[in-house]
Scaffold this motif. Structure first.
Motif, PDB file in Angstrom:
ATOM      1  N   ARG A 137      -4.125   3.119  -2.869  1.00  0.00           N
ATOM      2  CA  ARG A 137      -4.019   3.248  -4.322  1.00  0.00           C
ATOM      3  C   ARG A 137      -3.934   1.904  -5.045  1.00  0.00           C
ATOM      4  O   ARG A 137      -4.560   1.733  -6.091  1.00  0.00           O
TER       5      ARG A 137
ATOM      6  N   SER B 172      -5.987  10.666  -4.573  1.00  0.00           N
ATOM      7  CA  SER B 172      -7.104   9.728  -4.670  1.00  0.00           C
ATOM      8  C   SER B 172      -8.058  10.149  -5.780  1.00  0.00           C
ATOM      9  O   SER B 172      -8.546   9.314  -6.553  1.00  0.00           O
TER      10      SER B 172
ATOM     11  N   HIS C 116     -14.930   3.615   0.600  1.00  0.00           N
ATOM     12  CA  HIS C 116     -13.540   4.077   0.667  1.00  0.00           C
ATOM     13  C   HIS C 116     -13.207   4.318   2.132  1.00  0.00           C
ATOM     14  O   HIS C 116     -13.843   5.125   2.803  1.00  0.00           O
TER      15      HIS C 116
END
Length: 534
Positions: A184, A219, A209
């Motif tokens: 994050r 997410s 990712h």
């Protein structure tokens, strides 16, 4: 692993156990010995690994005892000349390992391995007459003097072995950049860079990712809050330990980079995805850009510190957020032209979405008023993994919440540890919530009377917002938040925490100043530098 420098032995000096480490001297045409118990194949490999761990005297053959009249030893390497070999455990002179009647062996060919390091030579290899390195400022408020890097991981090359320049592939009209993110904090830092890249027609950007933070809804919420496009590739790595996580990311990332073959791989921050992306790019000979380079806590118990140092040691572009980071990199031998002081991309994101965060209804949802609560985050292993540390922290939080509400977004790691702490009284004024989307959390920070945290990025965000921040650690890698901002590093002693909290909520706290180049334009500077370097 002990990183202390090993003193060089004096000539003729034999240290403890040196006989056990000497290889057996044998002419190349002598028949090989056949000691008992030798294994080949898998069994041999297993034995070899076991011997590496042990300290038994039979892990290597004993030295070949030389006798007779001694001759000079043949050259054994590319240095030329004759290398004197003195075995002090023998009562006579050494002799050549080859028969005097045989022709001399040719010198072995020297294979110069390509090295990626483009650092400067160590200071003691500078030419005579040059001035010594200037003394660097120290920051006693965040952990005292910085230890010399020679006692840590080596990050400078051997003299005479500069890392060759890596050029972008010729004949391409657009600069190809692959950004690797996974946690994050990465999303917050990469968002302004991706937004800037999308405005440049001469750039082709790819977003990977890793899946390090694999909470799907969270997410998705971050990507939506930050207006990030869907990742081009999701590696879906969900390994358990940090080591397995880094290894798995590297294994899955390598074929992706081989397919895209970007001109530059870009990583941000200091999480495991950062390290894995950096190592993979380095191994594949791709140019690497590290955003948020040079931050140092000088605390090697922090996993992030290892990630930061290794990533910086292989990076070609090192983008820094504050002057202390530039000094750290200079101390470690990084060439000045690789270091770029650009500002803070996390503050870019904060300024861009601060107005939108005001629309969040999180205060109403939690039943708190502006400046009527404190915000708490805890996730660092040194604070939550040990009950001896976590229980005193809970005691002081219990005392604080008896006077004012405390909002506590609980990290998954911390939640697991809280469930193991038994016998703690209930706290009626403590609001435990799941990790929050970015805009909700910014709204909580901006309206808190005080923030207590062991995070790194929150120290910077509270400085930009002008909110008092108590860092529950013994050091910080972001000293600008202390010297110019609203952050204070107070440790984990309950009495000190409560005393500083009372000062913060009582208005006895410095207002702080916005650090240099924290103006919301760091991403623009980064993209411009990358385009100019192609």
């Amino acid at each position: 692993m002990d990183r202390r420098a090993v003193p060089r032995a004096r000539e003729g000096h034999r240290g403890p156990g040196s006989r056990d480490r000497l290889p057996r001297l044998r002419a190349p045409d002598d028949p090989p010995p056949e000691p008992p118990g030798v294994r080949q194949g898998p069994a041999a490999r297993q034995d070899r690994h076991r011997r590496r761990r042990g300290h038994g005297g039979d892990r290597v053959p004993r030295p070949h005892l030389l006798g007779g009249a001694g001759d000079d030893v043949e050259p054994r390497g590319p240095l030329g000349g004759r290398l004197p070999l003195r075995l002090e455990h023998l009562p006579h002179r050494s002799r050549s390992v080859r028969h005097p009647g045989r022709p001399p062996l040719p010198a072995p060919r020297v294979h110069h391995q390509r090295t990626r390091d483009r650092r400067v030579s160590p200071f003691h290899h500078h030419r005579a007459g040059t001035s010594p390195a200037p003394a660097l400022r120290q920051y006693p408020q965040h952990g005292g003097q910085a230890p010399p890097p020679a006692r840590r991981l080596p990050v400078r090359p051997r003299p005479g072995h500069p890392r060759p320049e890596r050029r972008p592939h010729p004949g391409r009209s657009a600069l190809k950049i692959t950004a690797v993110v996974g946690a994050r904090p990465n999303f917050v830092k990469i968002a302004p860079i991706v937004a800037e890249l999308r405005t440049r027609p001469d750039v082709t950007a790819t977003l990977v990712h890793t899946g390090q933070h694999y909470d799907g809804p969270m997410s998705d919420a971050f990507f939506a809050n930050l207006e990030l496009p869907d990742p081009d590739v999701n590696l879906h790595v969900q390994a358990g330990s940090a080591t397995a996580q880094v290894a798995e990311i590297m294994l899955r990332l390598e074929p992706v980079l081989a397919a895209f073959r970007p001109d530059i791989v870009l990583v941000v921050g200091d999480v495991n995805s950062t390290l894995a992306g950096a190592l993979t790019a380095a191994k594949m000979g791709l140019r690497l850009a590290h955003v948020e380079a040079g931050l140092r806590s000088f605390d090697w118990t922090m996993p992030e510190e290892i990630n930061r140092v290794i990533t910086d040691s292989v990076a070609d572009f090192l983008f820094t957020t504050e002057p202390a980071a530039n000094e750290n990199l200079a101390r470690e031998g990084v060439r000045p032209e690789l270091i770029h002081f650009v500002g803070n991309v996390m503050i870019d994101t904060l300024f861009r979405y601060k107005a939108r965060a005001r629309e969040s209804s999180i205060l109403t949802t939690l039943g708190v008023e502006p400046r009527g609560y404190s915000l708490l985050t805890l996730h660092r292993p040194s604070n939550v993994d040990s009950e001896e540390t976590l229980r005193p922290l809970l005691d002081v939080i219990s005392r604080i919440q008896s006077e004012s509400a405390v909002v506590f977004p609980v990290h998954p790691r911390t939640r697991r540890q809280l469930e193991r702490v038994n016998g703690h009284p209930a706290m009626a004024n403590l609001r435990l919530v799941d990790p929050l989307p970015y805009l909700d959390f910014v709204q909580l920070m901006a309206n808190a009377s005080c923030v207590l945290t062991d995070s790194g990025g929150i120290q910077e965000e509270t400085t930009a917002l002008g909110i008092p921040c108590l860092t529950l650690r013994k050091n910080t890698e972001r000293p600008i938040t202390v010297s110019r901002g609203t952050n204070r590093v107070i440790g984990v002693e309950p009495a000190a925490i409560y005393e500083h909290w009372r000062q913060a909520v009582g208005g006895q706290w410095p207002a702080g100043q916005l650090p240099e180049l924290w103006d919301g334009k760091a991403a623009q500077r980064i993209v411009r530098i990358l385009l100019e370097a192609r």
